[in-house]
Design a protein around this motif. Structure first.
Motif, PDB file in Angstrom:
ATOM      1  N   ASP A 191      -1.725  28.349  79.521  1.00  0.00           N
ATOM      2  CA  ASP A 191      -0.697  28.285  78.478  1.00  0.00           C
ATOM      3  C   ASP A 191      -0.938  27.138  77.495  1.00  0.00           C
ATOM      4  O   ASP A 191      -0.445  27.180  76.356  1.00  0.00           O
ATOM      5  CB  ASP A 191       0.694  28.136  79.104  1.00  0.00           C
ATOM      6  CG  ASP A 191       1.174  29.425  79.750  1.00  0.00           C
ATOM      7  OD1 ASP A 191       0.591  30.489  79.445  1.00  0.00           O
ATOM      8  OD2 ASP A 191       2.124  29.362  80.552  1.00  0.00           O
ATOM      9  N   ASP A 192      -1.710  26.133  77.912  1.00  0.00           N
ATOM     10  CA  ASP A 192      -1.977  25.004  77.021  1.00  0.00           C
ATOM     11  C   ASP A 192      -2.799  25.409  75.794  1.00  0.00           C
ATOM     12  O   ASP A 192      -2.817  24.693  74.789  1.00  0.00           O
ATOM     13  CB  ASP A 192      -2.734  23.901  77.774  1.00  0.00           C
ATOM     14  CG  ASP A 192      -1.880  23.264  78.865  1.00  0.00           C
ATOM     15  OD1 ASP A 192      -0.645  23.415  78.809  1.00  0.00           O
ATOM     16  OD2 ASP A 192      -2.463  22.622  79.762  1.00  0.00           O
ATOM     17  N   LEU A 193      -3.469  26.562  75.862  1.00  0.00           N
ATOM     18  CA  LEU A 193      -4.290  27.003  74.732  1.00  0.00           C
ATOM     19  C   LEU A 193      -3.450  27.287  73.491  1.00  0.00           C
ATOM     20  O   LEU A 193      -3.978  27.297  72.372  1.00  0.00           O
ATOM     21  CB  LEU A 193      -5.084  28.264  75.109  1.00  0.00           C
ATOM     22  CG  LEU A 193      -6.219  28.053  76.117  1.00  0.00           C
ATOM     23  CD1 LEU A 193      -6.816  29.404  76.508  1.00  0.00           C
ATOM     24  CD2 LEU A 193      -7.298  27.163  75.515  1.00  0.00           C
ATOM     25  N   ARG A 194      -2.159  27.512  73.667  1.00  0.00           N
ATOM     26  CA  ARG A 194      -1.311  27.816  72.515  1.00  0.00           C
ATOM     27  C   ARG A 194      -1.229  26.629  71.560  1.00  0.00           C
ATOM     28  O   ARG A 194      -0.916  26.804  70.385  1.00  0.00           O
ATOM     29  CB  ARG A 194       0.092  28.224  72.986  1.00  0.00           C
ATOM     30  CG  ARG A 194       0.069  29.412  73.941  1.00  0.00           C
ATOM     31  CD  ARG A 194       1.462  29.923  74.286  1.00  0.00           C
ATOM     32  NE  ARG A 194       1.402  30.913  75.359  1.00  0.00           N
ATOM     33  CZ  ARG A 194       1.047  32.183  75.191  1.00  0.00           C
ATOM     34  NH1 ARG A 194       0.720  32.624  73.997  1.00  0.00           N
ATOM     35  NH2 ARG A 194       1.023  33.007  76.225  1.00  0.00           N
ATOM     36  N   GLY A 195      -1.536  25.459  72.045  1.00  0.00           N
ATOM     37  CA  GLY A 195      -1.510  24.289  71.171  1.00  0.00           C
ATOM     38  C   GLY A 195      -2.888  23.888  70.663  1.00  0.00           C
ATOM     39  O   GLY A 195      -3.046  22.805  70.093  1.00  0.00           O
ATOM     40  N   HIS A 196      -3.877  24.748  70.834  1.00  0.00           N
ATOM     41  CA  HIS A 196      -5.240  24.418  70.428  1.00  0.00           C
ATOM     42  C   HIS A 196      -5.773  25.395  69.378  1.00  0.00           C
ATOM     43  O   HIS A 196      -5.353  26.549  69.304  1.00  0.00           O
ATOM     44  CB  HIS A 196      -6.171  24.448  71.646  1.00  0.00           C
ATOM     45  CG  HIS A 196      -6.024  23.240  72.526  1.00  0.00           C
ATOM     46  ND1 HIS A 196      -6.762  22.100  72.371  1.00  0.00           N
ATOM     47  CD2 HIS A 196      -5.193  23.011  73.583  1.00  0.00           C
ATOM     48  CE1 HIS A 196      -6.426  21.216  73.289  1.00  0.00           C
ATOM     49  NE2 HIS A 196      -5.460  21.746  74.040  1.00  0.00           N
ATOM     50  N   ALA A 197      -6.706  24.876  68.592  1.00  0.00           N
ATOM     51  CA  ALA A 197      -7.438  25.728  67.650  1.00  0.00           C
ATOM     52  C   ALA A 197      -8.532  26.451  68.421  1.00  0.00           C
ATOM     53  O   ALA A 197      -9.328  25.821  69.118  1.00  0.00           O
ATOM     54  CB  ALA A 197      -8.050  24.875  66.539  1.00  0.00           C
ATOM     55  N   CYS A 198      -8.585  27.763  68.296  1.00  0.00           N
ATOM     56  CA  CYS A 198      -9.555  28.563  69.044  1.00  0.00           C
ATOM     57  C   CYS A 198     -10.406  29.400  68.088  1.00  0.00           C
ATOM     58  O   CYS A 198      -9.887  29.999  67.136  1.00  0.00           O
ATOM     59  CB  CYS A 198      -8.834  29.487  70.036  1.00  0.00           C
ATOM     60  SG  CYS A 198      -7.880  28.595  71.296  1.00  0.00           S
ATOM     61  N   VAL A 199     -11.694  29.428  68.358  1.00  0.00           N
ATOM     62  CA  VAL A 199     -12.611  30.280  67.586  1.00  0.00           C
ATOM     63  C   VAL A 199     -12.557  31.673  68.192  1.00  0.00           C
ATOM     64  O   VAL A 199     -12.841  31.857  69.385  1.00  0.00           O
ATOM     65  CB  VAL A 199     -14.045  29.725  67.637  1.00  0.00           C
ATOM     66  CG1 VAL A 199     -14.981  30.633  66.848  1.00  0.00           C
ATOM     67  CG2 VAL A 199     -14.087  28.305  67.098  1.00  0.00           C
ATOM     68  N   ARG A 200     -12.196  32.635  67.371  1.00  0.00           N
ATOM     69  CA  ARG A 200     -12.001  33.988  67.890  1.00  0.00           C
ATOM     70  C   ARG A 200     -13.191  34.889  67.571  1.00  0.00           C
ATOM     71  O   ARG A 200     -13.981  34.607  66.680  1.00  0.00           O
ATOM     72  CB  ARG A 200     -10.710  34.575  67.314  1.00  0.00           C
ATOM     73  CG  ARG A 200      -9.459  33.899  67.854  1.00  0.00           C
ATOM     74  CD  ARG A 200      -8.225  34.325  67.092  1.00  0.00           C
ATOM     75  NE  ARG A 200      -8.214  33.793  65.727  1.00  0.00           N
ATOM     76  CZ  ARG A 200      -7.346  34.182  64.787  1.00  0.00           C
ATOM     77  NH1 ARG A 200      -6.435  35.084  65.075  1.00  0.00           N
ATOM     78  NH2 ARG A 200      -7.379  33.631  63.591  1.00  0.00           N
ATOM     79  N   TRP A 201     -13.259  35.982  68.329  1.00  0.00           N
ATOM     80  CA  TRP A 201     -14.366  36.923  68.214  1.00  0.00           C
ATOM     81  C   TRP A 201     -13.830  38.290  67.811  1.00  0.00           C
ATOM     82  O   TRP A 201     -12.930  38.828  68.445  1.00  0.00           O
ATOM     83  CB  TRP A 201     -15.081  37.022  69.566  1.00  0.00           C
ATOM     84  CG  TRP A 201     -16.165  38.052  69.644  1.00  0.00           C
ATOM     85  CD1 TRP A 201     -17.058  38.391  68.667  1.00  0.00           C
ATOM     86  CD2 TRP A 201     -16.470  38.897  70.753  1.00  0.00           C
ATOM     87  NE1 TRP A 201     -17.907  39.362  69.108  1.00  0.00           N
ATOM     88  CE2 TRP A 201     -17.576  39.696  70.381  1.00  0.00           C
ATOM     89  CE3 TRP A 201     -15.931  39.028  72.039  1.00  0.00           C
ATOM     90  CZ2 TRP A 201     -18.136  40.631  71.243  1.00  0.00           C
ATOM     91  CZ3 TRP A 201     -16.505  39.968  72.902  1.00  0.00           C
ATOM     92  CH2 TRP A 201     -17.588  40.753  72.498  1.00  0.00           C
ATOM     93  N   ARG A 202     -14.388  38.827  66.707  1.00  0.00           N
ATOM     94  CA  ARG A 202     -13.993  40.169  66.283  1.00  0.00           C
ATOM     95  C   ARG A 202     -15.006  41.167  66.832  1.00  0.00           C
ATOM     96  O   ARG A 202     -16.204  41.086  66.558  1.00  0.00           O
ATOM     97  CB  ARG A 202     -13.922  40.288  64.754  1.00  0.00           C
ATOM     98  CG  ARG A 202     -13.295  41.624  64.314  1.00  0.00           C
ATOM     99  CD  ARG A 202     -13.180  41.741  62.803  1.00  0.00           C
ATOM    100  NE  ARG A 202     -12.300  40.751  62.217  1.00  0.00           N
ATOM    101  CZ  ARG A 202     -10.969  40.820  62.204  1.00  0.00           C
ATOM    102  NH1 ARG A 202     -10.373  41.854  62.787  1.00  0.00           N
ATOM    103  NH2 ARG A 202     -10.250  39.887  61.638  1.00  0.00           N
ATOM    104  N   ARG A 203     -14.519  42.128  67.588  1.00  0.00           N
ATOM    105  CA  ARG A 203     -15.390  43.145  68.172  1.00  0.00           C
ATOM    106  C   ARG A 203     -15.914  44.088  67.087  1.00  0.00           C
ATOM    107  O   ARG A 203     -15.397  44.141  65.972  1.00  0.00           O
ATOM    108  CB  ARG A 203     -14.641  43.949  69.235  1.00  0.00           C
ATOM    109  CG  ARG A 203     -14.125  43.118  70.401  1.00  0.00           C
ATOM    110  CD  ARG A 203     -13.507  44.047  71.432  1.00  0.00           C
ATOM    111  NE  ARG A 203     -12.865  43.312  72.511  1.00  0.00           N
ATOM    112  CZ  ARG A 203     -13.488  42.865  73.580  1.00  0.00           C
ATOM    113  NH1 ARG A 203     -14.792  43.060  73.700  1.00  0.00           N
ATOM    114  NH2 ARG A 203     -12.829  42.213  74.517  1.00  0.00           N
ATOM    115  N   SER A 204     -16.943  44.873  67.445  1.00  0.00           N
ATOM    116  CA  SER A 204     -17.513  45.828  66.491  1.00  0.00           C
ATOM    117  C   SER A 204     -16.494  46.895  66.091  1.00  0.00           C
ATOM    118  O   SER A 204     -16.599  47.499  65.031  1.00  0.00           O
ATOM    119  CB  SER A 204     -18.754  46.491  67.097  1.00  0.00           C
ATOM    120  OG  SER A 204     -18.428  47.148  68.311  1.00  0.00           O
ATOM    121  N   SER A 205     -15.472  47.117  66.940  1.00  0.00           N
ATOM    122  CA  SER A 205     -14.416  48.081  66.619  1.00  0.00           C
ATOM    123  C   SER A 205     -13.468  47.559  65.546  1.00  0.00           C
ATOM    124  O   SER A 205     -12.671  48.317  64.997  1.00  0.00           O
ATOM    125  CB  SER A 205     -13.612  48.410  67.874  1.00  0.00           C
ATOM    126  OG  SER A 205     -12.940  47.251  68.359  1.00  0.00           O
TER     127      SER A 205
END
Length: 306
Positions: A191-205
């Protein structure tokens, strides 16, 4: 309007017999060359003439000559038949020995980790095979796009594919740079991730991938937020090293940066296991020698590493 052109069934019957008779100017010598009886050769020529609708030979008791129609047919049929034989020999060669073009569809992250050392030794072992590597983030339709095989994470390989492991199972881990954590506390819980900047991944879909975790043997997925969206793990890893945010990537990809203290591993107790990376292809029955050679090379290399 599009028209479909096909070779009529039996259109090539008798052509080889015709060419042999034309070359020897003799039904008897053609029969000896082809392993047929003279009457069978004569019958094959008659059937060919009937199908074409023209007399091809002038026959006498002492000689055999070509009619004008026969001369024209010979001028076109002889080079076409020789090209057909050459094509058959080429195809036979590709079907009997490891040679030709081997096309592989691979994700970008797999190239430096898996393929570069593997391809170097493979090309040395099989100089008659040319290897083409097509880097793509999408799950490629191998047959439709002319690929011999592909490389992907095991969870993305379709169940109807034959799959060979290239790596052992490994974890998906969350990493961040020391510079990033100099300004923020390290997450201790999911749950601590909600306060962090995260690099996200967009799938080929086109969908944004959820982050996967294992919490008390229960798989869970959560949506994260952050300033950057990437389409491959290499970009995500680079962004994490530069302090853009946290990234969830395959552990082998991050191993070098972790060892060099460029990244820090967090949420380690919650890291899920993945099946690993697999080489996959459609069917063993359709396998060409070039692909069989590559598979054997992969297995041999994996055995030597163990």
């Amino acid at each position: 309007m599009k028209r479909n052109f096909t070779v009529r069934q039996g259109a090539l019957d008798g052509v080889e017999v015709f060419l042999s008779v034309a070359r020897h100017r003799s039904f008897r010598r053609a029969a000896a060359e082809l392993g047929m009886t003279p009457s069978a050769v004569s019958q094959a020529v008659r059937v060919l003439e009937a199908r074409i609708g023209a007399v091809l030979f002038i026959r006498t008791t002492r000689s055999v000559g070509l009619t004008e129609a026969g001369e024209r047919f010979l001028s076109q049929a002889k080079p076409a038949f020789e090209e057909l034989l050459a094509a058959s020999e080429l195809a036979r060669g590709l079907g009997q020995r490891p040679s030709g073009l081997l096309r592989l569809s691979v994700p970008r992250a797999a190239v430096p980790i898996l393929l570069e050392p593997l391809i170097a030794t493979f090309c040395q072992a099989y100089p008659e095979i040319e290897v083409e590597i097509a880097v793509s983030k999408e799950l490629t339709d191998l047959a439709a796009e002319g690929f011999d095989a592909g490389i992907r994470l095991g969870q993305f390989v379709e169940p109807d594919m034959v799959a060979i492991p290239l790596t052992p199972p490994f974890r998906l881990i969350v990493v961040g740079s020391p510079a990033y954590f100099a300004e923020r506390p390290r997450p201790e819980r999911i749950d601590d991730l909600r306060g962090h900047a995260c690099v996200r991944w967009r799938r080929s879909s086109g969908a944004l991938a959820l982050w996967s975790f294992n919490d008390n043997e229960q798989p869970i997925e959560i949506a994260v937020a952050g300033p950057l969206i990437a389409s491959d793990f290499s970009t995500m890893l680079g962004a994490a090293i530069e302090g853009v945010g946290l990234a969830q990537v395959p552990e082998p990809i991050a191993a070098e940066a972790l060892a060099a203290d460029k990244l820090v591993h967090v949420l380690e107790p919650f890291a899920p296991m993945t099946p690993g990376v697999f080489l996959y292809y459609p069917s063993r029955r359709q396998m060409m020698p070039k692909l069989r050679a590559f598979i054997d090379h992969v297995k041999q290399r994996e055995s030597s590493i163990r």
